[in-house]
Design an enzyme around this catalytic site. Structure first.
Site, PDB file in Angstrom:
ATOM      1  N   LYS A 193      14.591 -23.048  28.858  1.00 35.74           N
ATOM      2  CA  LYS A 193      13.816 -24.430  28.948  1.00 35.74           C
ATOM      3  C   LYS A 193      14.006 -25.147  30.109  1.00 35.74           C
ATOM      4  CE  LYS A 193      14.427 -24.887  23.907  1.00 35.74           C
ATOM      5  NZ  LYS A 193      14.816 -25.614  22.573  1.00 35.74           N
ATOM      6  N   ASP A 247      10.933 -30.725  21.043  1.00 38.88           N
ATOM      7  CA  ASP A 247      12.257 -30.852  20.643  1.00 38.88           C
ATOM      8  C   ASP A 247      12.977 -32.339  20.395  1.00 38.88           C
ATOM      9  OD1 ASP A 247      12.888 -28.042  20.547  1.00 38.88           O
ATOM     10  OD2 ASP A 247      13.985 -28.137  22.462  1.00 38.88           O
TER      11      ASP A 247
HETATM   12  P1  NAP Z   1      20.144 -23.426  26.376  1.00 43.19           P
HETATM   13  O1  NAP Z   1      19.343 -24.329  27.321  1.00 43.19           O
HETATM   14  O2  NAP Z   1      20.358 -21.805  26.876  1.00 43.19           O
HETATM   15  O3  NAP Z   1      21.658 -23.819  26.288  1.00 43.19           O
HETATM   16  C1  NAP Z   1      22.685 -23.338  25.698  1.00 43.19           C
HETATM   17  C2  NAP Z   1      23.828 -24.265  25.482  1.00 43.19           C
HETATM   18  O4  NAP Z   1      24.859 -23.568  24.564  1.00 43.19           O
HETATM   19  C3  NAP Z   1      24.586 -24.617  26.637  1.00 43.19           C
HETATM   20  O5  NAP Z   1      25.321 -25.747  26.443  1.00 43.19           O
HETATM   21  C4  NAP Z   1      25.788 -23.374  26.581  1.00 43.19           C
HETATM   22  O6  NAP Z   1      26.799 -23.984  27.374  1.00 43.19           O
HETATM   23  C5  NAP Z   1      26.147 -23.519  25.307  1.00 43.19           C
HETATM   24  N1  NAP Z   1      26.539 -22.074  24.826  1.00 43.19           N
HETATM   25  C6  NAP Z   1      25.982 -20.906  24.787  1.00 43.19           C
HETATM   26  N2  NAP Z   1      26.768 -19.994  24.271  1.00 43.19           N
HETATM   27  C7  NAP Z   1      28.199 -20.694  24.011  1.00 43.19           C
HETATM   28  C8  NAP Z   1      29.332 -20.248  23.764  1.00 43.19           C
HETATM   29  N3  NAP Z   1      29.522 -19.063  23.396  1.00 43.19           N
HETATM   30  N4  NAP Z   1      30.531 -21.206  23.559  1.00 43.19           N
HETATM   31  C9  NAP Z   1      30.143 -22.609  23.973  1.00 43.19           C
HETATM   32  N5  NAP Z   1      28.969 -22.979  24.306  1.00 43.19           N
HETATM   33  C10 NAP Z   1      27.760 -22.057  24.364  1.00 43.19           C
HETATM   34  O7  NAP Z   1      19.614 -23.447  24.818  1.00 43.19           O
HETATM   35  P2  NAP Z   1      19.055 -24.447  24.046  1.00 43.19           P
HETATM   36  O8  NAP Z   1      17.435 -24.186  24.134  1.00 43.19           O
HETATM   37  O9  NAP Z   1      19.508 -25.524  24.532  1.00 43.19           O
HETATM   38  O10 NAP Z   1      19.338 -24.173  22.482  1.00 43.19           O
HETATM   39  C11 NAP Z   1      20.808 -24.362  22.263  1.00 43.19           C
HETATM   40  C12 NAP Z   1      20.778 -24.083  20.674  1.00 43.19           C
HETATM   41  O11 NAP Z   1      20.176 -25.051  19.752  1.00 43.19           O
HETATM   42  C13 NAP Z   1      20.353 -22.672  20.044  1.00 43.19           C
HETATM   43  O12 NAP Z   1      21.207 -22.197  19.205  1.00 43.19           O
HETATM   44  C14 NAP Z   1      18.907 -22.861  19.682  1.00 43.19           C
HETATM   45  O13 NAP Z   1      18.459 -21.987  18.750  1.00 43.19           O
HETATM   46  C15 NAP Z   1      19.089 -24.438  18.989  1.00 43.19           C
HETATM   47  N6  NAP Z   1      17.815 -25.067  19.078  1.00 43.19           N
HETATM   48  C16 NAP Z   1      17.413 -25.288  17.625  1.00 43.19           C
HETATM   49  C17 NAP Z   1      16.188 -26.085  17.653  1.00 43.19           C
HETATM   50  C18 NAP Z   1      15.714 -26.479  16.448  1.00 43.19           C
HETATM   51  O14 NAP Z   1      14.329 -26.553  16.059  1.00 43.19           O
HETATM   52  N7  NAP Z   1      16.368 -26.205  15.333  1.00 43.19           N
HETATM   53  C19 NAP Z   1      15.436 -26.438  18.775  1.00 43.19           C
HETATM   54  C20 NAP Z   1      16.042 -26.035  20.148  1.00 43.19           C
HETATM   55  C21 NAP Z   1      17.229 -25.391  20.182  1.00 43.19           C
HETATM   56  P3  NAP Z   1      26.864 -23.567  29.145  1.00 43.19           P
HETATM   57  O15 NAP Z   1      26.062 -24.685  29.826  1.00 43.19           O
HETATM   58  O16 NAP Z   1      28.317 -23.548  29.223  1.00 43.19           O
HETATM   59  O17 NAP Z   1      26.117 -22.017  29.249  1.00 43.19           O
END
Ligand code: NAP
Length: 285
Positions: free
Chosen positions: A71, A107
């Protein structure tokens, strides 16, 4: 609907992407509106992001959704950003119009709509803990600050990314104080009791067998706990919240509303929100 030579195509790119309910939801929406459109998931590793964007452009796709972990990385590959996407610094929806790639962020509105309708408690003046600092966390945190949250605490695994979000928040919404705290058990034990809203915007929770980092006993009835993860529907964090009597909300409502806004950007038609929700609710539970 069968795919023909005239079908307009849209996609979702992410890594992983297999868990995503967006294809089922968007294809149900196209069918219900009688549109000859199709939505396809592609698992795209970060090293292939640039080429994939060019391929989608040259194959004539009408747009695509962007999910974990692309993103923020997608931004330099786009021609233009909507005001909201620029403000947030993350894109989850790309519209391809006359050969140009336009980045949007749905989002933030999807999340806030869901929190307002399902959470039924105002964030105005409240202290909010946002766990995560990726694309989704940026949308959530900046929107909460803009909606009058009293204070934001950002907790993230990697300190640099967490502190960057705090700096960007302070610039975007200077009247809302923001601070970084490490994502550790002792730190969460200290922070959670002082917060009213706990929002998980990390990928933690997608594995239902892995307990969340939150120490036992810190959640109370007064907390509203929102997990952006929607699969499993009852994530380890939400199970902990339910046991404590807190209000527990998963990311399904956000998924539906961010998807409805993306549908409207691509097609220019009103999204069939009820159809979209019904298409995925049974799969998710
Ligand atoms: P992203 O930009 O890749 O960010 C991932 C985030 O998760 C970062 O803060 C990362 O920390 C953290 N993370 C990943 N694995 C981890 C672990 N094992 N332990 C601790 N922290 C961890 O992804 P994103 O797009 O923001 O999405 C984040 C989550 O929100 C996903 O699960 C996604 O499916 C969900 N989401 C849901 C919706 C919905 O419509 N419901 C919409 C958007 C996103 P670091 O910075 O340290 O890597």
């Amino acid at each position: 609907m069968p795919i023909t030579g005239r079908t307009r195509l849209v996609a979702i790119i992410g890594h992983p992407v297999g868990h995503s309910l967006s294809p089922v939801m968007q294809n149900a929406a196209f069918k219900s509106r009688g549109l000859d459109w199709g939505y396809i998931p592609f698992d795209v590793e970060p090293r292939h992001l640039k080429n994939t964007v060019q391929v989608l452009l040259h194959l004539g796709f009408a747009g695509f959704n962007v999910t974990i972990p692309h993103k923020t990385r997608i931004i330099p590959l786009l021609d233009r950003l909507s005001r909201e996407a620029r403000f947030i610094g993350a894109v989850n929806t790309v519209q391809i119009h006359k050969g140009r790639l336009i980045g949007h962020n749905t989002d933030a509105e999807g999340f806030f709509h869901s929190l307002r309708t399902e959470g039924r408690r105002s964030v105005r003046g409240r202290r909010v803990l946002v766990i995560g600092a990726g694309g989704a966390a940026r949308a959530v945190a900046i929107r909460l600050a803009s909606e009058g949250a009293g204070e934001l605490v950002i907790s993230n695994r990697s300190r640099g990314r967490g502190e960057r979000l705090v700096r960007d928040l302070s610039k975007a919404v200077p009247r809302c104080p923001a601070a970084y705290r490490p994502l550790t058990v002792p730190s969460l034990r200290a922070v959670v009791p002082a917060c009213h809203f706990i929002i998980n915007a990390t990928a933690m929770g997608m594995d239902k067998n892995r307990p969340f980092l939150l120490p036992k006993g810190v959640l109370k009835r007064s907390h509203t706990v929102y997990d952006l993860v929607y699969r499993p529907a009852r994530t380890p964090l939400l199970q902990q919240a339910e046991r404590a009597g807190s209000r527990a909300i998963n990311g399904l409502g956000m998924l539906v509303h961010q998807g409805a806004l993306a549908f409207e950007i691509w097609t220019g038609k009103k999204a069939p929100v009820k159809v979209m929700k019904e298409a995925i609710i049974d799969i998710n539970y």
